[in-house]
Design a protein around this motif. Structure first.
Motif, PDB file in Angstrom:
ATOM      1  N   TRP A  30     -48.137 -32.340 -42.209  1.00 37.10           N
ATOM      2  CA  TRP A  30     -47.049 -31.542 -42.794  1.00 37.10           C
ATOM      3  C   TRP A  30     -46.049 -31.118 -41.726  1.00 37.10           C
ATOM      4  O   TRP A  30     -44.844 -31.226 -41.901  1.00 37.10           O
ATOM      5  CB  TRP A  30     -47.665 -30.326 -43.490  1.00 37.10           C
ATOM      6  N   GLU A  31     -46.578 -30.654 -40.609  1.00 40.93           N
ATOM      7  CA  GLU A  31     -45.720 -30.198 -39.519  1.00 40.93           C
ATOM      8  C   GLU A  31     -44.890 -31.350 -38.949  1.00 40.93           C
ATOM      9  O   GLU A  31     -43.690 -31.202 -38.701  1.00 40.93           O
ATOM     10  CB  GLU A  31     -46.588 -29.582 -38.419  1.00 40.93           C
ATOM     11  N   THR A  32     -45.523 -32.484 -38.768  1.00 37.29           N
ATOM     12  CA  THR A  32     -44.821 -33.673 -38.255  1.00 37.29           C
ATOM     13  C   THR A  32     -43.698 -34.084 -39.198  1.00 37.29           C
ATOM     14  O   THR A  32     -42.605 -34.470 -38.758  1.00 37.29           O
ATOM     15  CB  THR A  32     -45.808 -34.839 -38.067  1.00 37.29           C
ATOM     16  N   ARG A  33     -43.957 -33.979 -40.474  1.00 40.93           N
ATOM     17  CA  ARG A  33     -42.957 -34.341 -41.479  1.00 40.93           C
ATOM     18  C   ARG A  33     -41.724 -33.436 -41.366  1.00 40.93           C
ATOM     19  O   ARG A  33     -40.583 -33.908 -41.396  1.00 40.93           O
ATOM     20  CB  ARG A  33     -43.580 -34.219 -42.868  1.00 40.93           C
ATOM     21  N   PRO A  52     -46.191 -22.025 -36.857  1.00 41.93           N
ATOM     22  CA  PRO A  52     -45.910 -22.625 -35.543  1.00 41.93           C
ATOM     23  C   PRO A  52     -44.766 -23.636 -35.562  1.00 41.93           C
ATOM     24  O   PRO A  52     -44.060 -23.810 -34.571  1.00 41.93           O
ATOM     25  CB  PRO A  52     -47.237 -23.300 -35.172  1.00 41.93           C
ATOM     26  N   VAL A  53     -44.553 -24.264 -36.710  1.00 43.24           N
ATOM     27  CA  VAL A  53     -43.496 -25.286 -36.798  1.00 43.24           C
ATOM     28  C   VAL A  53     -42.110 -24.681 -36.576  1.00 43.24           C
ATOM     29  O   VAL A  53     -41.179 -25.381 -36.140  1.00 43.24           O
ATOM     30  CB  VAL A  53     -43.560 -26.031 -38.150  1.00 43.24           C
ATOM     31  N   VAL A  54     -41.941 -23.385 -36.853  1.00 44.33           N
ATOM     32  CA  VAL A  54     -40.626 -22.759 -36.675  1.00 44.33           C
ATOM     33  C   VAL A  54     -40.191 -22.838 -35.222  1.00 44.33           C
ATOM     34  O   VAL A  54     -39.060 -23.245 -34.912  1.00 44.33           O
ATOM     35  CB  VAL A  54     -40.634 -21.297 -37.177  1.00 44.33           C
ATOM     36  N   LYS A  55     -41.075 -22.460 -34.307  1.00 45.99           N
ATOM     37  CA  LYS A  55     -40.740 -22.545 -32.880  1.00 45.99           C
ATOM     38  C   LYS A  55     -40.469 -23.995 -32.471  1.00 45.99           C
ATOM     39  O   LYS A  55     -39.563 -24.277 -31.675  1.00 45.99           O
ATOM     40  CB  LYS A  55     -41.858 -21.965 -32.025  1.00 45.99           C
ATOM     41  N   ILE A  63     -39.284 -26.391 -34.363  1.00 44.49           N
ATOM     42  CA  ILE A  63     -37.959 -26.762 -34.873  1.00 44.49           C
ATOM     43  C   ILE A  63     -36.873 -26.195 -33.961  1.00 44.49           C
ATOM     44  O   ILE A  63     -35.902 -26.885 -33.612  1.00 44.49           O
ATOM     45  CB  ILE A  63     -37.776 -26.260 -36.325  1.00 44.49           C
ATOM     46  N   ILE A  64     -37.037 -24.948 -33.566  1.00 44.07           N
ATOM     47  CA  ILE A  64     -36.091 -24.328 -32.649  1.00 44.07           C
ATOM     48  C   ILE A  64     -36.022 -25.107 -31.333  1.00 44.07           C
ATOM     49  O   ILE A  64     -34.938 -25.366 -30.785  1.00 44.07           O
ATOM     50  CB  ILE A  64     -36.457 -22.851 -32.402  1.00 44.07           C
ATOM     51  N   ASP A  65     -37.180 -25.517 -30.826  1.00 40.45           N
ATOM     52  CA  ASP A  65     -37.221 -26.280 -29.571  1.00 40.45           C
ATOM     53  C   ASP A  65     -36.490 -27.616 -29.676  1.00 40.45           C
ATOM     54  O   ASP A  65     -35.938 -28.098 -28.696  1.00 40.45           O
ATOM     55  CB  ASP A  65     -38.681 -26.514 -29.141  1.00 40.45           C
ATOM     56  N   LEU A  66     -36.490 -28.197 -30.877  1.00 38.95           N
ATOM     57  CA  LEU A  66     -35.756 -29.466 -31.071  1.00 38.95           C
ATOM     58  C   LEU A  66     -34.276 -29.313 -30.751  1.00 38.95           C
ATOM     59  O   LEU A  66     -33.649 -30.245 -30.246  1.00 38.95           O
ATOM     60  CB  LEU A  66     -35.912 -29.948 -32.521  1.00 38.95           C
ATOM     61  N   THR A  67     -33.744 -28.132 -31.032  1.00 38.88           N
ATOM     62  CA  THR A  67     -32.298 -27.918 -30.806  1.00 38.88           C
ATOM     63  C   THR A  67     -31.950 -27.863 -29.323  1.00 38.88           C
ATOM     64  O   THR A  67     -30.783 -27.951 -28.948  1.00 38.88           O
ATOM     65  CB  THR A  67     -31.828 -26.612 -31.475  1.00 38.88           C
ATOM     66  N   LYS A  68     -32.974 -27.691 -28.491  1.00 37.12           N
ATOM     67  CA  LYS A  68     -32.744 -27.588 -27.038  1.00 37.12           C
ATOM     68  C   LYS A  68     -32.890 -28.916 -26.319  1.00 37.12           C
ATOM     69  O   LYS A  68     -32.613 -29.035 -25.137  1.00 37.12           O
ATOM     70  CB  LYS A  68     -33.721 -26.568 -26.447  1.00 37.12           C
ATOM     71  N   GLU A  69     -33.384 -29.939 -27.063  1.00 32.27           N
ATOM     72  CA  GLU A  69     -33.554 -31.250 -26.444  1.00 32.27           C
ATOM     73  C   GLU A  69     -32.210 -31.910 -26.213  1.00 32.27           C
ATOM     74  O   GLU A  69     -31.286 -31.774 -27.022  1.00 32.27           O
ATOM     75  CB  GLU A  69     -34.436 -32.141 -27.325  1.00 32.27           C
ATOM     76  N   LYS A  70     -32.095 -32.657 -25.159  1.00 38.42           N
ATOM     77  CA  LYS A  70     -30.837 -33.343 -24.825  1.00 38.42           C
ATOM     78  C   LYS A  70     -30.823 -34.725 -25.454  1.00 38.42           C
ATOM     79  O   LYS A  70     -31.828 -35.395 -25.498  1.00 38.42           O
ATOM     80  CB  LYS A  70     -30.711 -33.468 -23.301  1.00 38.42           C
TER      81      LYS A  70
END
Length: 373
Positions: free
Chosen positions: A305-308, A361-364, A366-373
């Motif tokens: 679910w989280e991966t999705r 845990p998926v919320v953090k 998802i937030i971390d995805l926005t910091k990826e280059k």
């Protein structure tokens, strides 16, 4: 000595404040997506009237956009012809304004959750095309006009096209034909020329449906009628739709000259009942099979679910230039309509916050995805 202690205290306070700022910076979805697209949620009545205090706190912190889950639908706004009820909608809009949110009205024209009088004349028969046009215009003009300049975007028409690309045989279609869609957009544009106007539907990745919706988009644009976006309802499961077909739809809608709104999003971890039988004699076994995780998701299902969710948000970020907003259909799992659809009484886990109002845990992540280059 006292001066030294005071200086040390000030230094400690400064370090503490900086640490707190660092911890809070970007720790919300609202902050993380600030320069990408709006991140939103639907608001239920307990959230709108302030009785669901914990959810309201989450909404204020985490989301930059809100949409009315039910209170702006025609059966609630105009239950009797000419008699409008704006109490809940007024509170909804006030909440959005107070918290500086991008406010979405949902929905102006929809075949469902519609008052019975809308299509019926005094003789009990279907009204004429002219009467239906007048009723549509009155409804749209009154609702959109009341919130002119305050509600920033409207789902003008909802769920009018079938998966095979044909028009749903609703009363709107039966009485007015395909023209009811351009009329609805025209009336909304006249009521508030600056509001964004959207067509909203589910399963909008089916190829024939994409074709028809884009045909509608191009037709409206050719007439000078405003349409700003297509709302892709994202009520999805663990394996359907495929990300590739969802992505293809995003690019095709963008190519037609509109933004994509990811609307009504949640991801169900439960098995789908479609295609299964439910004989009365098998009822208990069927219900147990359709509601397998009453005590929580098994670790492997939770991971899937989280991966999705992360796969979808990577896709949204990849196409952020085409996406106007991403809206979750609710705040916490206990609020979700998926607990009762398509099988009543299930325990589902489709949203980003759990039944204890805690971020999963998926919320953090998802937030971390926005910091990826």
């Amino acid at each position: 000595m006292k001066k030294a202690i005071a200086v040390l205290g000030i230094l400690a306070l400064t370090v503490s404040c900086k640490t707190a700022q660092t911890a809070s910076s970007g720790d919300s979805l609202r902050d993380a997506f600030k320069n990408k697209f709006y991140i939103g949620t639907a608001m239920s009545l307990p959230q709108i009237d302030g009785t669901d205090v914990k959810s309201d706190g989450i909404i204020r912190k985490q989301f930059s956009s809100i949409v009315a889950e039910n209170c702006m639908k025609s059966m609630f706004i105009q239950p009797q012809e000419g008699k409008f009820f704006f109490g809940d909608a007024d509170q909804f809009v006030a909440f959005g304004e107070k918290n500086k949110m991008f406010i979405i009205g949902h929905t102006l024209i929809w075949h469902s959750q519609l008052p019975k009088w809308f299509f019926v004349g005094k003789d009990g028969k279907d009204v004429s095309p002219e009467v239906l046009k007048q009723r549509m215009k009155s409804h749209i003009s009154t609702l959109v006009g009341r919130y002119k300049g305050r509600v920033k975007g409207w789902d003008v028409v909802n769920e009018a096209i079938m998966e095979d690309g044909t028009y749903r045989k609703s009363k709107f279609y039966e009485i007015l034909g395909e023209e009811f869609i351009p009329l609805a957009f025209q009336y909304a544009q006249e009521a508030d020329p600056n509001a964004e106007l959207y067509y909203n539907d589910y399963n909008e990745w089916f190829p024939e449906k994409v074709k028809t919706v884009n045909k509608i988009v191009r037709d409206l644009k050719s007439r000078g009628i405003r349409i700003d976006g297509v709302g892709m309802q994202t009520h999805v499961g663990l394996d359907n739709p495929k990300l590739e077909e969802y992505e293809k739809a995003i690019t095709e809608y963008a190519a037609a000259g509109v933004k994509v709104n990811v609307t009504e999003m949640e991801i169900s971890a439960l098995p789908s009942p479609w295609g299964t039988s439910a004989n009365v004699s098998d009822k208990v076994e069927y219900e147990a099979k359709m509601n397998p995780y009453t005590k929580g998701l098994p670790e492997n299902v939770q991971q899937e679910w989280e991966t999705r969710y992360l796969d979808f948000f990577r896709l949204f970020l990849k196409h952020q230039d085409k996406i106007r907003r991403v809206t979750l259909w609710g705040v916490t799992d206990n609020q979700s309509w998926k607990n009762d659809f398509p099988v009543k009484g299930r325990t589902d886990y489709p949203l980003l916050f759990d039944r204890n109002y805690q971020a999963k845990p998926v919320v953090k992540k998802i937030i971390d995805l926005t910091k990826e280059k």
